[in-house]
Design an enzyme around this catalytic site. Structure first.
Site, PDB file in Angstrom:
ATOM      1  CG  PHE A  11      31.247  32.871  40.088  1.00  0.00           C
ATOM      2  CD1 PHE A  11      30.407  32.500  41.132  1.00  0.00           C
ATOM      3  CD2 PHE A  11      30.886  33.980  39.321  1.00  0.00           C
ATOM      4  CE1 PHE A  11      29.239  33.208  41.406  1.00  0.00           C
ATOM      5  CE2 PHE A  11      29.729  34.693  39.586  1.00  0.00           C
ATOM      6  CZ  PHE A  11      28.898  34.292  40.625  1.00  0.00           C
ATOM      7  CG  ASP A  31      39.899  24.101  38.569  1.00  0.00           C
ATOM      8  OD1 ASP A  31      40.998  24.678  38.441  1.00  0.00           O
ATOM      9  OD2 ASP A  31      38.805  24.694  38.525  1.00  0.00           O
ATOM     10  CG  LEU A  70      32.306  25.513  33.177  1.00  0.00           C
ATOM     11  CD1 LEU A  70      31.825  25.528  34.623  1.00  0.00           C
ATOM     12  CD2 LEU A  70      31.199  25.962  32.237  1.00  0.00           C
ATOM     13  CB  ALA A  72      37.198  31.688  30.442  1.00  0.00           C
ATOM     14  CB  ILE A  74      37.528  37.152  33.249  1.00  0.00           C
ATOM     15  CG1 ILE A  74      36.587  35.987  32.933  1.00  0.00           C
ATOM     16  CG2 ILE A  74      36.796  38.482  33.097  1.00  0.00           C
ATOM     17  CD1 ILE A  74      35.423  35.865  33.890  1.00  0.00           C
ATOM     18  CB  SER A 111      31.763  35.675  27.321  1.00  0.00           C
ATOM     19  OG  SER A 111      31.469  36.993  27.756  1.00  0.00           O
ATOM     20  CE1 TYR A 139      36.803  36.376  29.094  1.00  0.00           C
ATOM     21  CE2 TYR A 139      34.996  37.919  28.750  1.00  0.00           C
ATOM     22  CZ  TYR A 139      35.454  36.681  29.162  1.00  0.00           C
ATOM     23  OH  TYR A 139      34.563  35.741  29.636  1.00  0.00           O
ATOM     24  CE  LYS A 143      34.878  33.237  26.619  1.00  0.00           C
ATOM     25  NZ  LYS A 143      35.308  32.019  27.360  1.00  0.00           N
TER      26      LYS A 143
END
Length: 348
Positions: A11, A31, A70, A72, A74, A111, A139, A143
């Site tokens: 995203f 990726d 980026l 992560a 979640i 985050s 989470y 982080k």
């Protein structure tokens, strides 16, 4: 300039790659997957690599000036071994690869959850307590632990900065994210009731610009909170439904009522493979901290757009991308879609 983005198909990654290309950069998009919506552009090179494969990452970073990390996982679960590993060891491996490749700057997208939002102060800024309480969701703890792993590599010579977005939403999203998914349901008129509570939400396009501002102006080792606007989620659900001329949510369920039923509802939710109804999700609404973004605005020139603008753009994007089903903005909807390259930030 040649830059690299890990998690480029996600995203935030999708929006960041588009922003970097618009700014004239050559992008190495890293990726594990290459979905259909990935940007096909002569200045974007897609590379498949696992976040734990330090050698493959170092090879992908060869000749790169700046790396944006980026990747992560979640989750709203209390414990998740894979999420812990991705959010900690994954950060360490990527940072070590960047150091080995000799990149000039490393920008880590962490985050707001790495800060303890459940303290009594009511305000979160870069000096607030961190998420090291074992009772916090995985989470949040992972982080913060990931940032600590990064600081070990900074101590070894990596020039890195850390950005901490709040709740990310808005276009472009081919996923959808949890927040965008809920708003899409609201826009379709499918949500008659919704829990009370608010959260600081930030447009994903502003996060992308904030990351680039941190790369240019950030101080090594510093954190920068990238917030947007405190949004009452119930009001946001009613707004998007109104834009589509659909049924609006009737009432907000008081949080004490939701809190009382979570012990019963959470195990049922897990049976259906969902973590949406959990102590973590309700705790985030109960906390409702005010996020102070003064450091990012004063030091980076960060200027987030309004929630009304983001909600209007999100509805337009969902309709145009075919993710709204039969729901479409009503002819009298008071909004105008914002072009992706419209400036929302004025750099210092």
């Amino acid at each position: 300039m040649k830059v690299a983005v890990t998690g480029a198909a996600g995203f935030v990654g999708t929006n960041l790659v588009e922003r970097l290309v618009a700014d004239g950069h050559d992008v190495v998009a890293v990726d594990r997957v290459s979905p259909a919506h990935c940007l096909d552009h002569p200045h974007v090179t897609w590379r498949r690599a696992d976040v734990f494969d330090q050698d493959a990452l170092a090879e992908a970073f060869a000749g790169v000036d700046t790396v944006y990390h980026l990747v992560a996982m979640i989750t709203l679960k209390q414990a998740d071994d894979l999420a812990w590993r991705v959010n900690t060891a994954g950060v360490a491996a990527t940072a070590r690869a960047a150091l080995a490749a000799g990149v000039r700057r490393f920008v880590h997208c962490s985050s707001i959850h790495s800060f303890d939002q459940y303290t009594d102060s009511g305000t979160v800024d870069e000096t607030s307590a961190r998420s090291d309480d074992p009772a916090l969701p995985v989470y949040d703890r992972s982080k913060w632990a990931g940032e600590q792993e990064l600081r070990k590599v900074i101590a070894d010579g990596l020039d890195a900065v850390i950005c901490n977005p709040t709740g990310v939403y808005g276009p472009v999203d081919h996923g959808l994210s949890r927040i965008n998914g809920m708003l899409r349901d609201g826009a379709q008129g499918k949500v008659p009731l919704f829990p009370e509570g608010s959260f600081d939400l930030v447009d994903v396009r502003d996060v992308a610009i904030g990351l680039t501002l941190a790369a240019e102006h950030g101080v090594t080792g510093e954190n920068y909170l990238l917030g947007g606007e405190q949004v009452r989620i119930f009001d946001a659900m009613r707004t998007v439904a109104g834009l589509c001329g659909r049924f609006r949510a009737l009432a907000a369920i008081p949080l004490p009522v939701i809190k009382a039923i979570v012990p019963v509802a959470e195990p049922i939710s897990r049976l259906f493979g969902s973590d949406l109804v959990s102590r973590a999700s309700i705790s985030a609404l109960l906390a409702q901290p005010t996020v102070d973004i003064t450091k990012a605005t004063e030091h980076l020139g960060y200027r987030p757009r309004s929630s009304s603008r983001t909600l209007a753009d999100l509805v337009a994007f969902l309709a145009e991308s075919g993710q709204m089903g039969s729901a479409r903005p009503s002819s009298g909807a008071p909004f105008t879609p914002v072009l992706p390259d419209s400036p929302a930030i004025t750099p210092v």
